[in-house]
Enzyme design. Structure first.
Site, PDB file in Angstrom:
ATOM      1  N   PHE A   3       0.829  -1.016  -0.075  1.00 22.97           N
ATOM      2  CA  PHE A   3      -0.075  -0.017  -0.056  1.00 22.97           C
ATOM      3  C   PHE A   3       0.842   1.161   0.105  1.00 22.97           C
ATOM      4  O   PHE A   3       0.609   2.273   0.733  1.00 22.97           O
ATOM      5  CB  PHE A   3      -0.867  -0.125   1.277  1.00 22.97           C
ATOM      6  CG  PHE A   3      -1.615  -1.145   1.348  1.00 22.97           C
ATOM      7  CD1 PHE A   3      -2.191  -1.939   0.330  1.00 22.97           C
ATOM      8  CD2 PHE A   3      -2.069  -1.720   2.660  1.00 22.97           C
ATOM      9  CE1 PHE A   3      -3.134  -3.203   0.577  1.00 22.97           C
ATOM     10  CE2 PHE A   3      -2.631  -2.818   2.847  1.00 22.97           C
ATOM     11  CZ  PHE A   3      -3.249  -3.642   1.632  1.00 22.97           C
ATOM     12  N   ASN A  33      -8.816   4.715  12.237  1.00 22.07           N
ATOM     13  CA  ASN A  33      -9.942   5.661  13.073  1.00 22.07           C
ATOM     14  C   ASN A  33      -9.852   4.751  14.443  1.00 22.07           C
ATOM     15  O   ASN A  33      -9.855   5.507  15.417  1.00 22.07           O
ATOM     16  CB  ASN A  33     -11.237   5.930  12.460  1.00 22.07           C
ATOM     17  CG  ASN A  33     -10.973   6.993  11.533  1.00 22.07           C
ATOM     18  OD1 ASN A  33      -9.961   7.468  10.943  1.00 22.07           O
ATOM     19  ND2 ASN A  33     -12.200   7.462  10.992  1.00 22.07           N
ATOM     20  N   ARG A  44     -31.778  19.915 -10.782  1.00 21.79           N
ATOM     21  CA  ARG A  44     -32.551  18.747 -10.818  1.00 21.79           C
ATOM     22  C   ARG A  44     -34.110  18.886 -10.305  1.00 21.79           C
ATOM     23  O   ARG A  44     -34.138  19.462  -8.910  1.00 21.79           O
ATOM     24  CB  ARG A  44     -31.682  17.604  -9.721  1.00 21.79           C
ATOM     25  CG  ARG A  44     -32.868  16.322  -9.793  1.00 21.79           C
ATOM     26  CD  ARG A  44     -32.852  15.501 -11.407  1.00 21.79           C
ATOM     27  NE  ARG A  44     -33.329  14.371 -11.115  1.00 21.79           N
ATOM     28  CZ  ARG A  44     -33.987  13.571 -12.009  1.00 21.79           C
ATOM     29  NH1 ARG A  44     -33.960  14.159 -13.346  1.00 21.79           N
ATOM     30  NH2 ARG A  44     -34.415  12.466 -11.986  1.00 21.79           N
ATOM     31  N   GLU A  79       0.844  14.030   9.459  1.00 24.69           N
ATOM     32  CA  GLU A  79       0.307  13.068   8.340  1.00 24.69           C
ATOM     33  C   GLU A  79      -0.917  13.207   8.743  1.00 24.69           C
ATOM     34  O   GLU A  79      -1.875  13.033   7.767  1.00 24.69           O
ATOM     35  CB  GLU A  79       1.043  11.977   8.721  1.00 24.69           C
ATOM     36  CG  GLU A  79       0.518  10.769   7.332  1.00 24.69           C
ATOM     37  CD  GLU A  79       1.106   9.464   7.381  1.00 24.69           C
ATOM     38  OE1 GLU A  79       0.806   8.675   6.649  1.00 24.69           O
ATOM     39  OE2 GLU A  79       2.173   9.379   8.161  1.00 24.69           O
TER      40      GLU A  79
END
Length: 390
Positions: free
Chosen positions: A168, A379, A281, A255
């Site tokens: 990752f 989290n 819309r 970060e």
């Protein structure tokens, strides 16, 4: 169909962080994203990374490593400029560029912990876009547990020999250099067992996997890195041996602020698109925004967005004063990324069936945002950090 960058609605409480120089910089960043990034979104998603020359274009405009000292090729500006860069990326609804990791994480490690030689060698090339960088922490099987890292660096004469793999890794496929978290001592030492190494991508034994197939953020360069007896000279050690965990902890608060900033701006962009859609819309002969359910739902979302904005901007003030606590940064990352998920879910619902169509920005936001609750520490880890301060 809506497309491209959108300006967020004005906050109910005016922001007071920025001056005229910041505003001029924001205009430069906005134009860069509108001209260079937004028209190429589909291309980047198909090839799973941005074009190499996009980094050079960003560097030429001073958009990379701008907070670094001028003697190393930066502009020596405050971190509000980083905030502007991330906000404009989010307003453009771009999830492909990995500039902030390069400029605000990797560059900070080198500037804060590298010697003069390392700073002069790497930061100017990073600022110009000549060198693309990554940071390799996460491994298959370790997730958020940095102390469980298995990639090893063993001293051998004048070198360290690195073996292991990372997964990752943002900017991994294009990177010319990565800062790699390695185990350098007795596993029983835990956090005192980690060190950071600068590893050039052209070293023998350093290889890259193909870009990973993700459910969202498809244009962002993310891959696996492999280290098979990669030899690096001992001077490639960043900082002191065994101090890697402490260095990581020092930078992880910032970060997490970066994630909070992009989530906040992302929520503002998704909301602005939805407000415009609700005006355009029509259903049953009138705009859907005139129905009470739509109006009340938008009012609820607007309130949550603005409450989070007030907290985030206060955290940013503390960051500039170097007084931001780890728990406050963790709370910003956790709460605002959760809020962003709620906003895109509710906004997609207000779009009806069109919200499920990828040509609509809200659909892209829906799939791109989910990773924010995972990277930079899940989290759940943020809640653990907050609970330790109680």
């Amino acid at each position: 169909m809506q497309s491209g960058a959108i300006r967020p609605l004005a906050n109910m409480l005016p922001r007071n962080l920025f001056n005229e120089e910041h505003d001029a910089f924001r205009e430069t960043v906005r134009k860069f994203y509108e001209k260079e990034v937004v028209p190429n979104t589909e291309k980047y998603e198909q090839q799973q990374h941005v074009d190499r020359d996009l980094w050079n274009k960003a560097g030429a405009l001073g958009l990379l490593c701008c907070t670094m000292p001028e003697q190393y090729g930066g502009s020596g500006v405050d971190r509000l400029y980083s905030m502007i860069l991330i906000e404009e990326q989010a307003y453009a609804m771009d999830s492909a560029t990995g500039f902030s990791l390069h400029s605000d994480i990797v560059a900070n490690y080198i500037n804060n912990f590298g010697n003069e030689e390392k700073k002069l060698k790497w930061i100017p090339k990073m600022a110009s876009g000549e060198t693309i960088t990554a940071i390799a922490m996460t491994e298959p099987g370790t997730g958020s547990d940095l102390q469980a890292v298995r990639t090893s660096a063993v001293a051998d004469g004048d070198d360290y020999v690195i073996n292991g793999s990372k997964i990752f890794i943002t900017n991994g496929y294009l990177c010319d250099m990565a800062i790699v978290v390695c185990k350098t001592g007795d596993a029983e030492k835990g956090s005192a067992n980690l060190s950071l190494f600068i590893v050039e991508a052209n070293r023998a034994g350093f290889s890259k996997g193909k870009p990973l197939h993700k459910i969202g953020m498809k244009g962002q360069d993310t891959c696996e890195l492999f280290f098979d007896n990669v030899r690096v000279p001992k001077e490639n050690l960043l900082g002191m041996l065994g101090m890697g965990f402490i260095m990581l902890m020092k930078e992880l608060a910032w970060e997490r602020m970066l994630v909070a900033i992009i989530c906040q701006a992302g929520a503002e962009a998704a909301f602005a698109h939805t407000v415009q859609y609700s005006k355009d819309r029509k259903a049953f002969g009138k705009p859907i925004g005139t129905f009470q359910n739509s109006r009340f739902k938008l009012a609820e979302l607007r309130t949550e967005i603005d409450f989070c904005r007030a907290y985030l901007d206060r955290c940013m003030q503390l960051q500039l004063e170097e007084n931001l606590g780890i728990d406050a940064a963790a709370a910003a990352k956790y709460k605002i990324s959760d809020m962003f998920s709620k906003v895109v879910d509710e906004c997609l619902q207000l779009h009806g069936g069109y919200g499920y169509m990828l040509e609509y920005p809200i659909a892209r936001a829906y799939i791109d945002n989910r990773a924010n609750r995972i990277y930079a520490g899940t989290n759940e880890i943020m809640k653990e950090l907050i609970s330790r301060s109680l």
